[in-house]
Scaffold this motif. Sequence first.
Motif, PDB file in Angstrom:
ATOM      1  N   ARG A 163      16.301  32.276   3.423  1.00  0.00           N
ATOM      2  CA  ARG A 163      17.715  32.539   3.144  1.00  0.00           C
ATOM      3  C   ARG A 163      18.428  31.229   2.759  1.00  0.00           C
ATOM      4  O   ARG A 163      18.010  30.139   3.147  1.00  0.00           O
ATOM      5  N   GLU A 164      19.502  31.401   2.022  1.00  0.00           N
ATOM      6  CA  GLU A 164      20.315  30.266   1.593  1.00  0.00           C
ATOM      7  C   GLU A 164      20.926  29.598   2.827  1.00  0.00           C
ATOM      8  O   GLU A 164      21.374  30.283   3.738  1.00  0.00           O
ATOM      9  N   PRO A 165      20.955  28.280   2.864  1.00  0.00           N
ATOM     10  CA  PRO A 165      21.611  27.647   4.002  1.00  0.00           C
ATOM     11  C   PRO A 165      23.135  27.866   3.933  1.00  0.00           C
ATOM     12  O   PRO A 165      23.671  28.160   2.869  1.00  0.00           O
ATOM     13  N   HIS A 166      23.787  27.738   5.038  1.00  0.00           N
ATOM     14  CA  HIS A 166      25.241  27.884   5.090  1.00  0.00           C
ATOM     15  C   HIS A 166      25.889  26.866   4.172  1.00  0.00           C
ATOM     16  O   HIS A 166      25.351  25.782   3.954  1.00  0.00           O
ATOM     17  N   ARG A 167      27.073  27.229   3.642  1.00  0.00           N
ATOM     18  CA  ARG A 167      27.666  26.304   2.673  1.00  0.00           C
ATOM     19  C   ARG A 167      28.120  24.997   3.318  1.00  0.00           C
ATOM     20  O   ARG A 167      28.332  24.007   2.633  1.00  0.00           O
ATOM     21  N   PHE A 175      26.234  23.127   4.779  1.00  0.00           N
ATOM     22  CA  PHE A 175      25.165  22.180   4.438  1.00  0.00           C
ATOM     23  C   PHE A 175      25.127  21.864   2.950  1.00  0.00           C
ATOM     24  O   PHE A 175      24.940  20.719   2.558  1.00  0.00           O
ATOM     25  N   SER A 176      25.328  22.916   2.125  1.00  0.00           N
ATOM     26  CA  SER A 176      25.251  22.640   0.684  1.00  0.00           C
ATOM     27  C   SER A 176      26.408  21.746   0.245  1.00  0.00           C
ATOM     28  O   SER A 176      26.238  20.860  -0.588  1.00  0.00           O
ATOM     29  N   GLU A 177      27.583  21.946   0.834  1.00  0.00           N
ATOM     30  CA  GLU A 177      28.725  21.093   0.488  1.00  0.00           C
ATOM     31  C   GLU A 177      28.461  19.641   0.860  1.00  0.00           C
ATOM     32  O   GLU A 177      29.004  18.718   0.271  1.00  0.00           O
ATOM     33  N   ARG A 178      27.675  19.447   1.886  1.00  0.00           N
ATOM     34  CA  ARG A 178      27.373  18.088   2.356  1.00  0.00           C
ATOM     35  C   ARG A 178      26.052  17.566   1.814  1.00  0.00           C
ATOM     36  O   ARG A 178      25.564  16.528   2.231  1.00  0.00           O
ATOM     37  N   LYS A 179      25.486  18.315   0.897  1.00  0.00           N
ATOM     38  CA  LYS A 179      24.210  17.934   0.283  1.00  0.00           C
ATOM     39  C   LYS A 179      23.129  17.716   1.331  1.00  0.00           C
ATOM     40  O   LYS A 179      22.296  16.826   1.230  1.00  0.00           O
ATOM     41  N   LEU A 180      23.164  18.531   2.375  1.00  0.00           N
ATOM     42  CA  LEU A 180      22.165  18.414   3.432  1.00  0.00           C
ATOM     43  C   LEU A 180      21.129  19.509   3.266  1.00  0.00           C
ATOM     44  O   LEU A 180      21.465  20.635   2.895  1.00  0.00           O
ATOM     45  N   GLN A 181      19.876  19.158   3.545  1.00  0.00           N
ATOM     46  CA  GLN A 181      18.818  20.159   3.486  1.00  0.00           C
ATOM     47  C   GLN A 181      17.936  20.015   4.696  1.00  0.00           C
ATOM     48  O   GLN A 181      17.691  18.905   5.165  1.00  0.00           O
ATOM     49  N   THR A 182      17.463  21.140   5.189  1.00  0.00           N
ATOM     50  CA  THR A 182      16.505  21.075   6.275  1.00  0.00           C
ATOM     51  C   THR A 182      15.212  20.533   5.710  1.00  0.00           C
ATOM     52  O   THR A 182      14.790  20.902   4.622  1.00  0.00           O
ATOM     53  N   LEU A 183      14.632  19.644   6.456  1.00  0.00           N
ATOM     54  CA  LEU A 183      13.417  18.992   5.973  1.00  0.00           C
ATOM     55  C   LEU A 183      12.215  19.785   6.437  1.00  0.00           C
ATOM     56  O   LEU A 183      11.940  19.877   7.621  1.00  0.00           O
ATOM     57  N   ASP A 184      11.508  20.404   5.469  1.00  0.00           N
ATOM     58  CA  ASP A 184      10.303  21.104   5.900  1.00  0.00           C
ATOM     59  C   ASP A 184       9.051  20.502   5.280  1.00  0.00           C
ATOM     60  O   ASP A 184       7.943  20.907   5.548  1.00  0.00           O
ATOM     61  N   MET A 185       9.250  19.532   4.414  1.00  0.00           N
ATOM     62  CA  MET A 185       8.100  18.806   3.885  1.00  0.00           C
ATOM     63  C   MET A 185       8.597  17.532   3.229  1.00  0.00           C
ATOM     64  O   MET A 185       9.769  17.394   2.933  1.00  0.00           O
ATOM     65  N   LEU A 186       7.691  16.626   3.025  1.00  0.00           N
ATOM     66  CA  LEU A 186       8.081  15.397   2.342  1.00  0.00           C
ATOM     67  C   LEU A 186       7.730  15.529   0.869  1.00  0.00           C
ATOM     68  O   LEU A 186       6.675  16.010   0.541  1.00  0.00           O
TER      69      LEU A 186
END
Lengths: 305, 169
Positions: A288-292, A294-305
């Motif tokens: 699912r799309e992350p909450h806005r 996070f997108s507004e803050r250019k943050l992403q959950t890190l699931d791989m490098l």
Amino acid sequence: MDLSEFEADNSVSCRLASAVPDVCRSEDCCLGIDEAGRGPVLGPMVYGICFCPVSKKDDLKDFKVADSKTLTEDERETLFLKLDEAKDFVGWALQILSPNTISTSMLRRAKYNLNALSHDAAIGLVQYALDSGVQLKEVFVDTVGPAEKYQEKLSQRFPGVEVTVRPKADSLFPIVSAASICAKVARDHAVKSWKFRENLGDVDTDYGSGYPNDPKTKSWLLKYLDPVFGYPQFVRFSWSTAQTLLESKSMTVHWDDDKEDGEKAASRQKCASVLSYFGRSKPQGTAREPHRYFSERKLQTLDML
Amino acid sequence: MSRSLWLMIARVKLLFFLLPERLLRFCLAFGFILLRMCSNASVITVQLGSLGQADKPQIHLLPCEIEHDGPAEVSRYFTPTVKDHKNEMSVSFRGRGLKGAEINCPQGYTGLVLKEDNKAASDQEDRTVRISSVFHRFTYWNLETKPNSDDGVVMAMTWPALAEAVSVC
């Protein structure tokens, strides 16, 4: 000519001026406007004004001023010194537009083109003369663009002053010739003694004329091209010569406000994901799309490098 | 772990992490951090021994994307032209005017730039990355406008505090 004020910060625009002769504050004056260094891809563009009492026009003629382009560099230097010495009735002022000012203005989000930049510089200088108490009656301007429109613009801006805009005014009116000499001398000095703010060590100063079609200028532009930063601030990035060279020889740079068709931009952004830095492909079927937040803050959950 | 270790993705291809210092101190005792990513089976080792050799450069975050991964002549072309008058930072890049501000990493966090020297051949292989740089603050640049509290990167710095609060509940 002392350019130290400009050289202290040659990334911005700078005004230099002579003292205003007393007689110019009491007698009706004429004023000439001309520019130097409009075409070159290197160095500043200089706007110059020169003014004197209408009654002294003939004295100015006796200096044998002429269109600065028909004079040699030495002749211009000598004439400038003569003008500067005639401080009891001749005044001058210059607006030096640094190449960085030209680049950043022309490449601004809300474009500020060279004509508008030039007109504003000229208007600023006339206003400076008025503010200094010069009794302006006649203004003569040399122009590159359409003369009528420019004349109308200036006449409206300065009611009570008779404005004459004419192509080749620098060879028709001595006061414009005088302004062109001041501007050209300043431009020559600025280019010759350019202090690079970048750490380039000993810079090859064999720039040629600075005009894009000069082979010397072209080879200088190639020599000092950096794949990431492009050029030192001495170069006008907004010139097509500079842009063409950058397009072919440097890394492509994308800005938010670049005009690009949506599909192309989207696919590029996908390809250029920061994750590609580590060379792994992204797993298919995203969650699912992350909450806005996070997108507004250019943050992403890190699931791989 | 997914809460405390996070990745900021800016338009520039600058990859950096902000790592809680508590975690860093804990892991230093063992000499490495193991990351097990949920998306694949391989293990990524961050060599903490490389922390000592990591440089502490000035980090500049530009408002554009440069199609380049590699060294740049920052100290020749960029840093000398940065102007810092009365807390107004300005510079130009490729002929475009930028305005900047210094941004501190959230309290208790350290910024890391990681580098993978030998790329793994397959998805299944374990990977090793080293810390190439460490930073506690960076310069954030905006196109023509002064960075302000509406900018994503500036706002992102508030996440660790919020994350902390959320996890307590």
